[in-house]
Design an enzyme around this catalytic site. Structure first.
Site, PDB file in Angstrom:
ATOM      1  N   ASN A  45       0.836  -1.213   0.000  1.00 21.09           N
ATOM      2  CA  ASN A  45       0.000   0.000   0.000  1.00 21.09           C
ATOM      3  C   ASN A  45       0.864   1.255   0.000  1.00 21.09           C
ATOM      4  O   ASN A  45       1.972   1.285   0.546  1.00 21.09           O
ATOM      5  CB  ASN A  45      -1.012   0.002   1.161  1.00 21.09           C
ATOM      6  CG  ASN A  45      -0.403  -0.217   2.523  1.00 21.09           C
ATOM      7  OD1 ASN A  45       0.659  -0.805   2.658  1.00 21.09           O
ATOM      8  ND2 ASN A  45      -1.080   0.261   3.550  1.00 21.09           N
ATOM      9  N   GLU A  47       0.202   5.231   0.747  1.00 16.35           N
ATOM     10  CA  GLU A  47      -0.757   6.248   1.211  1.00 16.35           C
ATOM     11  C   GLU A  47      -0.378   7.627   0.694  1.00 16.35           C
ATOM     12  O   GLU A  47       0.649   7.804   0.035  1.00 16.35           O
ATOM     13  CB  GLU A  47      -0.830   6.196   2.743  1.00 16.35           C
ATOM     14  CG  GLU A  47      -1.354   4.835   3.203  1.00 16.35           C
ATOM     15  CD  GLU A  47      -1.567   4.720   4.694  1.00 16.35           C
ATOM     16  OE1 GLU A  47      -1.085   5.583   5.447  1.00 16.35           O
ATOM     17  OE2 GLU A  47      -2.226   3.734   5.095  1.00 16.35           O
ATOM     18  N   CYS A  56      -4.243   0.853  -2.364  1.00 20.93           N
ATOM     19  CA  CYS A  56      -4.123  -0.409  -1.637  1.00 20.93           C
ATOM     20  C   CYS A  56      -2.991  -1.240  -2.239  1.00 20.93           C
ATOM     21  O   CYS A  56      -2.596  -1.033  -3.396  1.00 20.93           O
ATOM     22  CB  CYS A  56      -5.420  -1.213  -1.743  1.00 20.93           C
ATOM     23  SG  CYS A  56      -6.729  -0.670  -0.630  1.00 20.93           S
ATOM     24  N   GLU A  58      -3.156  -4.117  -3.375  1.00 19.99           N
ATOM     25  CA  GLU A  58      -3.657  -4.839  -4.552  1.00 19.99           C
ATOM     26  C   GLU A  58      -3.531  -3.989  -5.814  1.00 19.99           C
ATOM     27  O   GLU A  58      -3.373  -4.521  -6.908  1.00 19.99           O
ATOM     28  CB  GLU A  58      -5.128  -5.227  -4.338  1.00 19.99           C
ATOM     29  CG  GLU A  58      -5.351  -6.245  -3.230  1.00 19.99           C
ATOM     30  CD  GLU A  58      -5.512  -5.636  -1.846  1.00 19.99           C
ATOM     31  OE1 GLU A  58      -5.028  -4.504  -1.613  1.00 19.99           O
ATOM     32  OE2 GLU A  58      -6.127  -6.296  -0.992  1.00 19.99           O
ATOM     33  N   CYS A  92     -10.984  -3.907  -3.833  1.00 19.32           N
ATOM     34  CA  CYS A  92      -9.875  -4.703  -4.380  1.00 19.32           C
ATOM     35  C   CYS A  92     -10.318  -6.116  -4.767  1.00 19.32           C
ATOM     36  O   CYS A  92      -9.704  -6.730  -5.640  1.00 19.32           O
ATOM     37  CB  CYS A  92      -8.709  -4.702  -3.415  1.00 19.32           C
ATOM     38  SG  CYS A  92      -7.911  -3.069  -3.404  1.00 19.32           S
TER      39      CYS A  92
END
Ligand code: THU
Length: 137
Positions: A45, A47, A56, A58, A92
């Site tokens: 991830n 941010e 994320c 994914e 996701c």
């Protein structure tokens, strides 16, 4: 899929979780998946100060899959900073479904399940093509 392969992708997910950029939530995530040609793709991830823009783990994994030539996902796992298996978020699951379909094996805290079990009645590419076919008739 055999136990050793699961251990391999879980190890890769734990490894990449250490690269996560999660200064706001303090919740690193690592994801890894086996592709049908045998390669393993990973993501963590990332941010952002504008919180809602967060990617994320994914997202990175799918981007790596496509940038690396595409392919079909066969088995997927994601872990938190303690190395524990977590569920992919709802968004996701949709992202993974597009590239693995209903048969994608998903590691969960309750054991391995299929995408069909964790995202029942998923909306997918065939829903779009059904309407397109009707419109051109
Ligand atoms: N997160 C993921 O990377 N994948 C998921 O499926 C669940 C949530 C991340 C997003 C955010 O950076 C942090 O976990 C806390 O929500």
């Amino acid at each position: 899929m055999d136990h050793l392969k699961w251990e391999e992708i879980r190890a890769r997910a734990r490894e990449v979780s250490r690269q996560a950029y999660a200064p706001y939530s303090g919740y690193p995530v690592g994801a890894a998946a086996l592709v049908d040609d045998g390669r393993i793709v990973v993501g963590c991830n990332v941010e952002n100060a504008a919180y809602g823009v967060t990617l994320c783990a994914e997202c990175g994994l799918i981007s790596s899959l496509v940038a690396g030539g595409g392919g079909r996902l066969v088995a997927f796992t994601c872990v938190n900073g303690n190395g524990e298996v977590i569920m992919p978020c709802g968004r996701c699951r949709q992202l993974l479904h597009e590239h693995g379909g209903a048969d994608l094996l998903v590691d969960t805290p309750e054991g391995v399940k299929t995408m069909a079990q964790v995202l029942p009645q998923a909306f997918g590419p065939e829903d779009l093509s059904k309407v397109t076919e009707q419109a051109t008739r």
